[in-house]
Design a protein around this motif. Structure first.
Motif, PDB file in Angstrom:
ATOM      1  N   VAL A 168      81.290  67.449 -20.068  1.00 28.09           N
ATOM      2  CA  VAL A 168      80.836  67.918 -21.372  1.00 28.09           C
ATOM      3  C   VAL A 168      80.204  69.295 -21.198  1.00 28.09           C
ATOM      4  O   VAL A 168      79.859  69.709 -20.096  1.00 28.09           O
ATOM      5  N   SER A 169      80.059  70.018 -22.301  1.00 25.38           N
ATOM      6  CA  SER A 169      79.436  71.337 -22.266  1.00 25.38           C
ATOM      7  C   SER A 169      77.920  71.200 -22.262  1.00 25.38           C
ATOM      8  O   SER A 169      77.382  70.173 -22.698  1.00 25.38           O
ATOM      9  N   PRO A 197      82.858  72.923 -20.795  1.00 26.24           N
ATOM     10  CA  PRO A 197      82.624  71.568 -20.252  1.00 26.24           C
ATOM     11  C   PRO A 197      82.541  71.548 -18.719  1.00 26.24           C
ATOM     12  O   PRO A 197      83.532  71.277 -18.041  1.00 26.24           O
TER      13      PRO A 197
END
Length: 281
Positions: A273-274, A264
């Motif tokens: 977030v990834s 992330p």
């Protein structure tokens, strides 16, 4: 004067009248503290080593601080005689032996810096050139003595702390060392002064984008760790992305996308977030 006489006898050792004389004299010299060292002390010929021609007086002083007697320049011209009674040329392996005993730490950072020019010369000395790192079939190879040297803390990192070559890295010129260390505090970056020593620098690997990706994957595992490592302010987040952009793309970047796929590091409106879940804003 003594060594002038010894040399005269040595040069005539093959003559019948001088053969026995030189044999007796050579045996006596080898067992007698007859060699004057750079530290101003007498020592046995077998204890004294001949430093390379290009090693300065200050380089020799640093080596001598490791407890290694070196032959004084005044008797250097008598090397043929000295070598016949037990003296050896100074070799990298001998210095590494002393370093493995930790003798360099008695002098601190000052002694370490003094040793760098001497070790640089020894790595590149004619008798040691086979020890220098080489690339063979795409793989880096090195001699056992260099492997031992890499394991000893003889270098300094950016904060002047001792570090070994196998634990230290140098970074591309485009990368800010301080900003990198702020993100990855465990990264041991060598002091920039070491980059002026090509043979020593060659002992270390370059810290590239794939290395950073691996480190980020280790320290950023969730939202909380992303905030701790990257920061929460817009300025901190921009600095992080700018740092990524400073790494060269022509080397060490093949596996970065896969390594960071589920890490992330992308900031959305409210969270990190990834890459597999989001896109760069």
């Amino acid at each position: 004067r003594f060594w002038t006489l010894a040399q005269a006898a040595f040069q005539r050792k093959d003559k019948k009248a001088f053969g026995l004389f030189w044999k007796k004299l050579g045996e006596a010299i080898s067992k007698t503290p007859s060699v004057w060292s750079t530290q101003g002390a007498w020592c046995l010929p077998s204890q004294a080593a001949l430093p390379p021609e290009g090693m300065t007086a200050s380089d020799q002083d640093a080596v001598a601080e490791l407890g290694l007697p070196l032959i004084h320049r005044d008797i250097r011209p008598f090397w043929n005689v000295l070598s016949s009674v037990g003296s050896q040329q100074l070799r990298l392996s001998v210095v590494v032996d002393a370093l493995e005993e930790g003798k360099q730490f008695k002098g601190g950072a000052v002694l370490l810096r003094g040793l760098w020019p001497a070790i640089e010369i020894l790595i590149g000395a004619p008798g040691e050139r086979s020890a220098a790192p080489k690339i063979f079939a795409g793989r880096r190879t090195e001699s056992p003595v260099l492997a031992r040297l890499k394991a000893v803390e003889i270098l300094l990192d950016i904060d002047d702390r001792p570090v070994s070559a196998e634990c230290a890295r140098f970074v591309p010129a485009s990368v800010s060392v301080r900003e990198l260390i702020e993100i990855i505090p465990t990264c041991r970056v060598i002091h920039p002064d070491l980059l002026s020593f090509p043979n020593l620098s060659a002992l270390m690997e370059e810290y590239l984008l794939d290395d950073l990706a691996l480190n980020l994957a280790e320290v950023i595992t969730d939202e909380a760790s992303a905030q701790a490592v990257i920061g929460e302010t817009d300025a901190a987040i921009r600095r992080f992305y700018a740092l990524l952009a400073t790494f060269p793309r022509d080397r060490g970047s093949d596996d970065v996308a896969e390594t960071l796929r589920d890490v992330p590091i992308l900031r959305t409106g409210s969270e990190f977030v990834s890459p597999s879940r989001g896109q760069l804003p």
